[in-house]
Design an enzyme around this catalytic site. Sequence first.
Site, PDB file in Angstrom:
ATOM      1  CB  SER A   1      -0.841  -0.010   1.289  1.00  0.00           C
ATOM      2  OG  SER A   1      -1.467   1.227   1.483  1.00  0.00           O
TER       3      SER A   1
ATOM      4  CE1 TYR B   1      -3.849  -2.439   5.593  1.00  0.00           C
ATOM      5  CE2 TYR B   1      -3.088  -0.238   4.998  1.00  0.00           C
ATOM      6  CZ  TYR B   1      -3.510  -1.503   4.627  1.00  0.00           C
ATOM      7  OH  TYR B   1      -3.580  -1.828   3.295  1.00  0.00           O
TER       8      TYR B   1
ATOM      9  CE  LYS C   1      -1.512  -4.555   3.571  1.00  0.00           C
ATOM     10  NZ  LYS C   1      -1.748  -5.812   2.872  1.00  0.00           N
TER      11      LYS C   1
HETATM   12  P1  NAD Z   1     -11.027  -6.675   1.288  1.00  0.00           P
HETATM   13  O1  NAD Z   1     -11.251  -6.612   2.752  1.00  0.00           O
HETATM   14  O2  NAD Z   1     -12.173  -6.411   0.395  1.00  0.00           O
HETATM   15  O3  NAD Z   1     -10.405  -8.102   0.893  1.00  0.00           O
HETATM   16  C1  NAD Z   1      -9.594  -8.835   1.765  1.00  0.00           C
HETATM   17  C2  NAD Z   1     -10.111 -10.266   1.768  1.00  0.00           C
HETATM   18  O4  NAD Z   1      -9.284 -11.049   2.608  1.00  0.00           O
HETATM   19  C3  NAD Z   1     -11.539 -10.383   2.309  1.00  0.00           C
HETATM   20  O5  NAD Z   1     -12.298 -11.181   1.420  1.00  0.00           O
HETATM   21  C4  NAD Z   1     -11.373 -11.080   3.666  1.00  0.00           C
HETATM   22  O6  NAD Z   1     -12.481 -11.896   3.967  1.00  0.00           O
HETATM   23  C5  NAD Z   1     -10.098 -11.864   3.439  1.00  0.00           C
HETATM   24  N1  NAD Z   1      -9.300 -12.105   4.643  1.00  0.00           N
HETATM   25  C6  NAD Z   1      -8.930 -11.232   5.607  1.00  0.00           C
HETATM   26  N2  NAD Z   1      -8.184 -11.829   6.533  1.00  0.00           N
HETATM   27  C7  NAD Z   1      -8.060 -13.124   6.154  1.00  0.00           C
HETATM   28  C8  NAD Z   1      -7.427 -14.263   6.710  1.00  0.00           C
HETATM   29  N3  NAD Z   1      -6.761 -14.191   7.852  1.00  0.00           N
HETATM   30  N4  NAD Z   1      -7.504 -15.438   6.042  1.00  0.00           N
HETATM   31  C9  NAD Z   1      -8.184 -15.545   4.885  1.00  0.00           C
HETATM   32  N5  NAD Z   1      -8.825 -14.509   4.326  1.00  0.00           N
HETATM   33  C10 NAD Z   1      -8.763 -13.317   4.959  1.00  0.00           C
HETATM   34  O7  NAD Z   1      -9.815  -5.697   0.941  1.00  0.00           O
HETATM   35  P2  NAD Z   1      -9.287  -5.163  -0.456  1.00  0.00           P
HETATM   36  O8  NAD Z   1      -9.630  -3.741  -0.556  1.00  0.00           O
HETATM   37  O9  NAD Z   1      -9.670  -6.086  -1.529  1.00  0.00           O
HETATM   38  O10 NAD Z   1      -7.731  -5.248  -0.193  1.00  0.00           O
HETATM   39  C11 NAD Z   1      -6.973  -6.379  -0.566  1.00  0.00           C
HETATM   40  C12 NAD Z   1      -5.549  -6.196  -0.097  1.00  0.00           C
HETATM   41  O11 NAD Z   1      -5.021  -5.001  -0.667  1.00  0.00           O
HETATM   42  C13 NAD Z   1      -5.388  -6.041   1.410  1.00  0.00           C
HETATM   43  O12 NAD Z   1      -4.219  -6.705   1.815  1.00  0.00           O
HETATM   44  C14 NAD Z   1      -5.239  -4.553   1.599  1.00  0.00           C
HETATM   45  O13 NAD Z   1      -4.506  -4.234   2.751  1.00  0.00           O
HETATM   46  C15 NAD Z   1      -4.510  -4.157   0.342  1.00  0.00           C
HETATM   47  N6  NAD Z   1      -4.728  -2.769  -0.038  1.00  0.00           N
HETATM   48  C16 NAD Z   1      -6.007  -2.301  -0.157  1.00  0.00           C
HETATM   49  C17 NAD Z   1      -6.239  -0.980  -0.490  1.00  0.00           C
HETATM   50  C18 NAD Z   1      -7.637  -0.423  -0.542  1.00  0.00           C
HETATM   51  O14 NAD Z   1      -7.816   0.784  -0.362  1.00  0.00           O
HETATM   52  N7  NAD Z   1      -8.658  -1.223  -0.821  1.00  0.00           N
HETATM   53  C19 NAD Z   1      -5.146  -0.137  -0.744  1.00  0.00           C
HETATM   54  C20 NAD Z   1      -3.855  -0.646  -0.639  1.00  0.00           C
HETATM   55  C21 NAD Z   1      -3.662  -1.970  -0.285  1.00  0.00           C
HETATM   56  C1  WQD Z   2      -9.097   9.964   0.766  1.00  0.00           C
HETATM   57  C2  WQD Z   2      -9.271  11.471   0.999  1.00  0.00           C
HETATM   58  C3  WQD Z   2      -9.566  12.052   3.319  1.00  0.00           C
HETATM   59  C4  WQD Z   2     -13.399   9.981   3.808  1.00  0.00           C
HETATM   60  C5  WQD Z   2      -5.896   4.992   2.803  1.00  0.00           C
HETATM   61  C6  WQD Z   2      -4.583   4.282   2.608  1.00  0.00           C
HETATM   62  C7  WQD Z   2      -4.478   3.772   1.198  1.00  0.00           C
HETATM   63  C8  WQD Z   2      -5.646   2.877   0.917  1.00  0.00           C
HETATM   64  C9  WQD Z   2      -6.904   3.648   1.077  1.00  0.00           C
HETATM   65  C10 WQD Z   2      -5.063   0.786   2.170  1.00  0.00           C
HETATM   66  C11 WQD Z   2      -8.508  12.003   2.213  1.00  0.00           C
HETATM   67  C12 WQD Z   2     -10.813  12.369   2.529  1.00  0.00           C
HETATM   68  C13 WQD Z   2     -12.223  10.506   3.290  1.00  0.00           C
HETATM   69  C14 WQD Z   2     -14.440  10.880   4.176  1.00  0.00           C
HETATM   70  C15 WQD Z   2     -13.057  12.721   3.480  1.00  0.00           C
HETATM   71  N1  WQD Z   2      -5.807   1.747   1.787  1.00  0.00           N
HETATM   72  N2  WQD Z   2     -12.060  11.842   3.124  1.00  0.00           N
HETATM   73  N3  WQD Z   2     -14.221  12.218   3.986  1.00  0.00           N
HETATM   74  O1  WQD Z   2      -6.703   7.713   3.768  1.00  0.00           O
HETATM   75  O2  WQD Z   2      -6.042   8.488   1.433  1.00  0.00           O
HETATM   76  O3  WQD Z   2      -5.866   6.143   2.005  1.00  0.00           O
HETATM   77  O4  WQD Z   2      -6.974   4.139   2.427  1.00  0.00           O
HETATM   78  O5  WQD Z   2      -3.966   0.479   2.056  1.00  0.00           O
HETATM   79  O6  WQD Z   2      -3.303   3.083   0.984  1.00  0.00           O
HETATM   80  O7  WQD Z   2      -3.522   5.166   2.889  1.00  0.00           O
HETATM   81  O8  WQD Z   2      -8.094   7.087   1.737  1.00  0.00           O
HETATM   82  O9  WQD Z   2     -10.414   7.217   0.962  1.00  0.00           O
HETATM   83  O10 WQD Z   2      -9.946   7.332   3.434  1.00  0.00           O
HETATM   84  O11 WQD Z   2      -9.329   9.272   1.989  1.00  0.00           O
HETATM   85  O12 WQD Z   2     -12.934  13.930   3.343  1.00  0.00           O
HETATM   86  O13 WQD Z   2     -15.510  10.461   4.671  1.00  0.00           O
HETATM   87  O14 WQD Z   2     -10.658  11.715   1.281  1.00  0.00           O
HETATM   88  O15 WQD Z   2      -9.332  13.026   4.288  1.00  0.00           O
HETATM   89  O16 WQD Z   2      -8.084  13.291   1.892  1.00  0.00           O
HETATM   90  P1  WQD Z   2      -6.636   7.467   2.332  1.00  0.00           P
HETATM   91  P2  WQD Z   2      -9.523   7.670   2.049  1.00  0.00           P
END
Ligand code: NAD
Ligand code: WQD
Length: 339
Positions: free
Chosen positions: A125, A150, A154
């Site tokens: 991430s 979190y 990562k």
């Molecule tokens: P998500 O929660 O929709 O998907 C994660 C899946 O993993 C879910 O289906 C959950 O049931 C499963 N899971 C969680 N813990 C588990 C475990 N211990 N064993 C088996 N299954 C398990 O999340 P997502 O948005 O699809 O994210 C996928 C990956 O990408 C995550 O690792 C997340 O940290 C990373 N990521 C997500 C974002 C984002 O904003 N969505 C951004 C950057 C990185």
């Molecule tokens: C985006 C912008 C908020 C909600 C994090 C991680 C990223 C990924 C996604 C996991 C910011 C603003 C948000 C709201 C708002 N996840 N906001 N009102 O925090 O940039 O990213 O989550 O790895 O890697 O860093 O994402 O969508 O929460 O926020 O004003 O109700 O929207 O302040 O500027 P973020 P976000």
Amino acid sequence: MKKILITGGLGYIGSHTVVALLDAGYQAIVVDNLSNSDKEVLNRIKELTGKQVSFYQVDIRDRAGLNHVFRKETCDCVIHFAGLKSLEESIYKPWEYYDNNVGGTLTLIDVMREYGCKNMIFSSSAAVYGTPEQLPITEECPKGERMNPYAQTKSMQEQILMDIQKADPDWNVVLLRYFNPIGAHKSGLLGEDPQGIPNNLLPYITQVAIGKLPYLKIFGNDYDTPDGTGIRDYIHVLDLANGHLKALSRIQANCGCEVFNLGTGTGYSVLEMVHYFEQACGKKIPYQIEPRRLGDVAACFADPSKAKRLLGWEAQNGVLEMCKDAWRWQNKNPNGYKK
Ligand code: NAD
Ligand code: WQD
């Protein structure tokens, strides 16, 4: 390389990637504990691809469960999505985040090497950069210091994978640092289905548009950005899914250990996103300005040129497209995957 095991494959990014894999002719084995997903996703995947995935409801911390999967399926590569992903929740439940994300990854890696599967694509991430030292953010940008649990998980998972690959060059590891994934499958059959009140901007906006939430709270309009609201690099989930296919080719070429940013390279402010979304859904999104959210940075966007150069990957969908697809999903599935 034909058979791919996808942990967290029923989640938001995982499900879109499973569809992309099946469409590209790969065989998909999904491991998910359903902690943040719904079995209905399996039906949607079948409807979209006409293909069946092998599904195992297994927790990646469950060694016996993983042993069973690896005994039955000989996998060429693991795409590892499974994990907990809320920055805010991780501050209140650090143990759960370290246990699930770091503990789960350690168990998974151990079982993989036992069965001779030493190829992994890992969901990292942009959160690992913390407060970025430079914009746009390159992969060389140092990781941030004041990170939440979190982001720490990562960063730790990345380090573990780097060290393991270094110690045993038979491993190939691609670390993908996603920026802000949004959007949904063009069919409206797959999308993001957060439990409870969404933390992230786009799912919050879509729930305001559908009438589930009264208005958007914008966290701060006094940042050092052109309109004062936070700037992020939003990336379509379908582009991300495609990035995993490109990463698979890299694994096949015995890449060793590599890290890539997956973003568009362009940042949009919260107010800009509101305006694009209004255009996409044809409705006004009411909002109120609230104080800044703890831990937020003013701006965060990628330099995605390394992925273009080495993976041949580049985002294809623009921000309006992302909003339109997110809205189609929400409109077709007001209650997500629940009937
Ligand atoms: P998500 O929660 O929709 O998907 C994660 C899946 O993993 C879910 O289906 C959950 O049931 C499963 N899971 C969680 N813990 C588990 C475990 N211990 N064993 C088996 N299954 C398990 O999340 P997502 O948005 O699809 O994210 C996928 C990956 O990408 C995550 O690792 C997340 O940290 C990373 N990521 C997500 C974002 C984002 O904003 N969505 C951004 C950057 C990185
Ligand atoms: C985006 C912008 C908020 C909600 C994090 C991680 C990223 C990924 C996604 C996991 C910011 C603003 C948000 C709201 C708002 N996840 N906001 N009102 O925090 O940039 O990213 O989550 O790895 O890697 O860093 O994402 O969508 O929460 O926020 O004003 O109700 O929207 O302040 O500027 P973020 P976000």
